[in-house]
Design a protein around this motif. Sequence first.
Motif, short mmCIF file in Angstrom:
data_model
loop_
_atom_site.label_atom_id
_atom_site.label_comp_id
_atom_site.label_asym_id
_atom_site.label_seq_id
_atom_site.Cartn_x
_atom_site.Cartn_y
_atom_site.Cartn_z
N LEU A 117 0.87 -1.18 0.00
CA LEU A 117 0.00 0.00 0.00
C LEU A 117 0.90 1.23 0.00
CD1 LEU A 117 -2.88 1.18 0.20
CD2 LEU A 117 -2.68 1.03 2.68
N THR A 118 0.75 2.07 -1.00
CA THR A 118 1.61 3.24 -1.16
C THR A 118 0.79 4.52 -1.15
OG1 THR A 118 3.08 1.92 -2.56
CG2 THR A 118 3.38 4.30 -2.63
N VAL A 119 1.24 5.49 -0.37
CA VAL A 119 0.61 6.80 -0.34
C VAL A 119 1.65 7.83 -0.78
CG1 VAL A 119 -0.54 8.56 1.06
CG2 VAL A 119 -0.97 6.13 1.51
N ILE A 120 1.29 8.59 -1.82
CA ILE A 120 2.20 9.60 -2.39
C ILE A 120 1.52 10.97 -2.34
CG2 ILE A 120 3.47 10.33 -4.46
CD1 ILE A 120 3.27 7.34 -5.37
N THR A 121 2.25 11.97 -1.87
CA THR A 121 1.73 13.34 -1.93
C THR A 121 2.71 14.18 -2.77
OG1 THR A 121 2.85 14.05 0.09
CG2 THR A 121 0.61 13.18 0.32
N THR A 122 2.15 14.99 -3.66
CA THR A 122 2.97 15.88 -4.49
C THR A 122 2.25 17.20 -4.68
OG1 THR A 122 2.01 14.91 -6.49
CG2 THR A 122 4.14 14.06 -5.80
N LEU A 123 2.99 18.17 -5.21
CA LEU A 123 2.44 19.49 -5.51
C LEU A 123 2.38 19.64 -7.02
CD1 LEU A 123 1.52 22.21 -4.24
CD2 LEU A 123 3.89 22.99 -4.46
N LYS A 124 1.21 19.97 -7.55
CA LYS A 124 1.06 20.12 -9.01
C LYS A 124 0.09 21.26 -9.32
CE LYS A 124 0.05 17.56 -13.24
NZ LYS A 124 -0.41 16.28 -13.82
N ASN A 125 0.62 22.29 -9.97
CA ASN A 125 -0.21 23.44 -10.41
C ASN A 125 -1.07 24.00 -9.27
OD1 ASN A 125 0.78 23.04 -13.02
ND2 ASN A 125 -0.89 21.64 -13.53
N ASP A 126 -0.43 24.29 -8.13
CA ASP A 126 -1.13 24.84 -6.96
C ASP A 126 -2.22 23.91 -6.44
OD1 ASP A 126 0.38 27.17 -6.73
OD2 ASP A 126 -0.83 28.22 -8.22
N HIS A 127 -2.04 22.63 -6.64
CA HIS A 127 -2.98 21.62 -6.12
C HIS A 127 -2.19 20.58 -5.34
CE1 HIS A 127 -5.92 23.36 -8.83
NE2 HIS A 127 -6.84 22.51 -8.42
N ILE A 128 -2.80 20.11 -4.26
CA ILE A 128 -2.24 18.99 -3.52
C ILE A 128 -2.72 17.72 -4.21
CG2 ILE A 128 -2.21 17.75 -1.33
CD1 ILE A 128 -2.91 20.49 0.01
N LEU A 129 -1.78 16.88 -4.61
CA LEU A 129 -2.12 15.63 -5.29
C LEU A 129 -1.80 14.46 -4.36
CD1 LEU A 129 -3.24 15.26 -8.18
CD2 LEU A 129 -0.96 14.55 -8.87
N ILE A 130 -2.81 13.64 -4.09
CA ILE A 130 -2.64 12.47 -3.22
C ILE A 130 -2.97 11.23 -4.03
CG2 ILE A 130 -3.28 11.39 -1.03
CD1 ILE A 130 -4.62 14.23 -0.39
N LYS A 131 -2.04 10.29 -4.03
CA LYS A 131 -2.27 9.02 -4.72
C LYS A 131 -2.17 7.88 -3.72
CE LYS A 131 -0.79 10.25 -9.39
NZ LYS A 131 0.09 9.89 -10.53
N ILE A 132 -3.18 7.03 -3.71
CA ILE A 132 -3.19 5.86 -2.82
C ILE A 132 -3.26 4.62 -3.71
CG2 ILE A 132 -4.40 4.68 -0.96
CD1 ILE A 132 -5.57 7.49 -0.21
N LYS A 133 -2.17 3.85 -3.71
CA LYS A 133 -2.07 2.68 -4.60
C LYS A 133 -2.05 1.40 -3.78
CE LYS A 133 0.84 5.09 -7.99
NZ LYS A 133 2.12 5.01 -8.75
N ASP A 134 -2.78 0.39 -4.26
CA ASP A 134 -2.70 -0.93 -3.63
C ASP A 134 -2.42 -1.99 -4.68
OD1 ASP A 134 -5.14 -2.19 -4.71
OD2 ASP A 134 -6.25 -0.78 -3.47
N THR A 135 -2.03 -3.16 -4.23
CA THR A 135 -1.76 -4.28 -5.14
C THR A 135 -2.84 -5.34 -4.99
OG1 THR A 135 -0.31 -5.26 -3.47
CG2 THR A 135 0.72 -3.89 -5.17
N GLY A 136 -4.06 -4.87 -4.76
CA GLY A 136 -5.18 -5.78 -4.54
C GLY A 136 -5.75 -6.37 -5.81
N LYS A 137 -7.00 -6.87 -5.69
CA LYS A 137 -7.62 -7.60 -6.80
C LYS A 137 -8.15 -6.70 -7.90
CE LYS A 137 -11.73 -7.87 -3.87
NZ LYS A 137 -12.64 -8.76 -3.15
N GLY A 138 -8.21 -5.39 -7.65
CA GLY A 138 -8.67 -4.46 -8.68
C GLY A 138 -10.19 -4.36 -8.76
N ILE A 139 -10.66 -3.46 -9.61
CA ILE A 139 -12.10 -3.21 -9.77
C ILE A 139 -12.45 -3.34 -11.23
CG2 ILE A 139 -13.96 -1.54 -9.35
CD1 ILE A 139 -11.99 -0.13 -7.37
N SER A 140 -13.56 -3.99 -11.53
CA SER A 140 -13.98 -4.15 -12.92
C SER A 140 -14.42 -2.80 -13.49
CB SER A 140 -15.14 -5.14 -13.01
OG SER A 140 -16.32 -4.58 -12.43
N ALA A 141 -14.37 -2.67 -14.81
CA ALA A 141 -14.75 -1.42 -15.48
C ALA A 141 -16.21 -1.07 -15.18
CB ALA A 141 -14.53 -1.56 -16.98
N GLU A 142 -17.05 -2.08 -15.10
CA GLU A 142 -18.48 -1.86 -14.82
C GLU A 142 -18.68 -1.28 -13.43
OE1 GLU A 142 -22.69 -4.36 -14.64
OE2 GLU A 142 -20.86 -5.38 -15.27
#
Length: 439
Positions: A359-384
């Motif tokens: 489980l990875t949490v990344i914070t960055t600064l982009k164009n005066d916005h706080i960008l937060i990304k939370i990534k997991d290596t789980g089973k994923g979600i279907s497109a539907e």
Amino acid sequence: IHRNNLIINLFISTMLLIGLITGLLHYMVIIPVQRLTKAAKAIAKGNLGKEIPVTKSKDEVGELTSAFREMQASLIKLTTDLKASSEELKKMYDFQKKLIENSIDGIVATDEKRNIVIFNERAEAIFGYSQEEVVGKMKIDELYPPGVSKKIERVLYDDNFGGRGRLANYETVIINKKGEQVPVWLSAALIHGENGKEIGTVMVFRDLTERKELEEKILQSERLATIGRGVSYIGHEIKNPLIIIGGFTQQVLYSTKDEKNRQKLQIVLEEIERLNQFLTSISDFTKFTKPQLSVSNINDIVNEVHNLIELELKDKQIKFVKSLDPHIPESLLDIKQIKQVLLNIIKNSIEAMPGGGNLTVITTLKNDHILIKIKDTGKGISAENLKKIFDPFFTTKPKGSGLGLAISKKIIEAHKGKIFFESELGKGTTCVISIPIER
């Protein structure tokens, strides 16, 4: 001798006369003609202001010179008029071009073979193509989903949609460069030549995406208002009995010594607590509280959330990785609400990795916005399911309320931000949150 002198004098006189006549001809005819020839060549090269010598002669050469001067004057006037007309046409063309390019609607024109010949800037924004990719290279049919182009062609010739050969505010869909369908209002008209033959079509597209989103928000607000009224009544009617049932169950649990009965009573208490939490979630969703903003640092909030779930992560054998940008400035945030969002998403990630993972949490600064990304290596979600992930009460969990992400979305939008998910089955999930920095 006298006769010979007479012949010589006569010869000399004749030669002098011929020379005089030749000189007069050269002066009166050849030189003016040469000057006219030179002037004519200069005029032919575009030098309309070339001076034509004035002659006072009334003979044919004089008339020819006068005619040349009149022709020169006519050419100068004609050229001046043509230049003025050309400038006027250029002004009109530039005006029409700016009118098309600066239109708030997408304007597309086709020829009689349905080839695209005009594609303005707004059309570029709606369809995602550049002019260079479209003009002279694509047909209008390629900008619609299968079958839509033929349907539009039929209604364009129908009298019920603005008159035959005209179409006004017809709601349809186009397909952009990414393959996504975009709702639009379409107005169109056939173009006819002088002989009445159809030579093309001009179409005006207005993007309805924002309008549809607004309509959906209004519809959702109306639904929520209805749900809220129902929940308020049901919550009152259910919570009071639950408190009583919970209290009696607790008393019985304390008084009984039979282990099987104690286990059953414990399950009853857990289900009562789950129902209470469900009612609280519904109440939170329908009676959303505006963010109570205070100066905060997003990295501090991430660290607090990590401390809260650290033991659970160890128990589930999940490796937690943080990559926090130290240069992100402080911003006005509701600490409690943002913490709730992060907990909702991280708990979903934990549940998606029952056998452990990263489980990875990344914070960055982009164009005066706080960008937060939370990534997991789980089973994923279907497109539907990805399309319905923020819908209230949608859940794939046996005991889920389906309100966690719906509430999270409301919180982020209340902070003027955006939240979305990227996922594929078997490849994990990434949640992306973007919040503008407010000081």
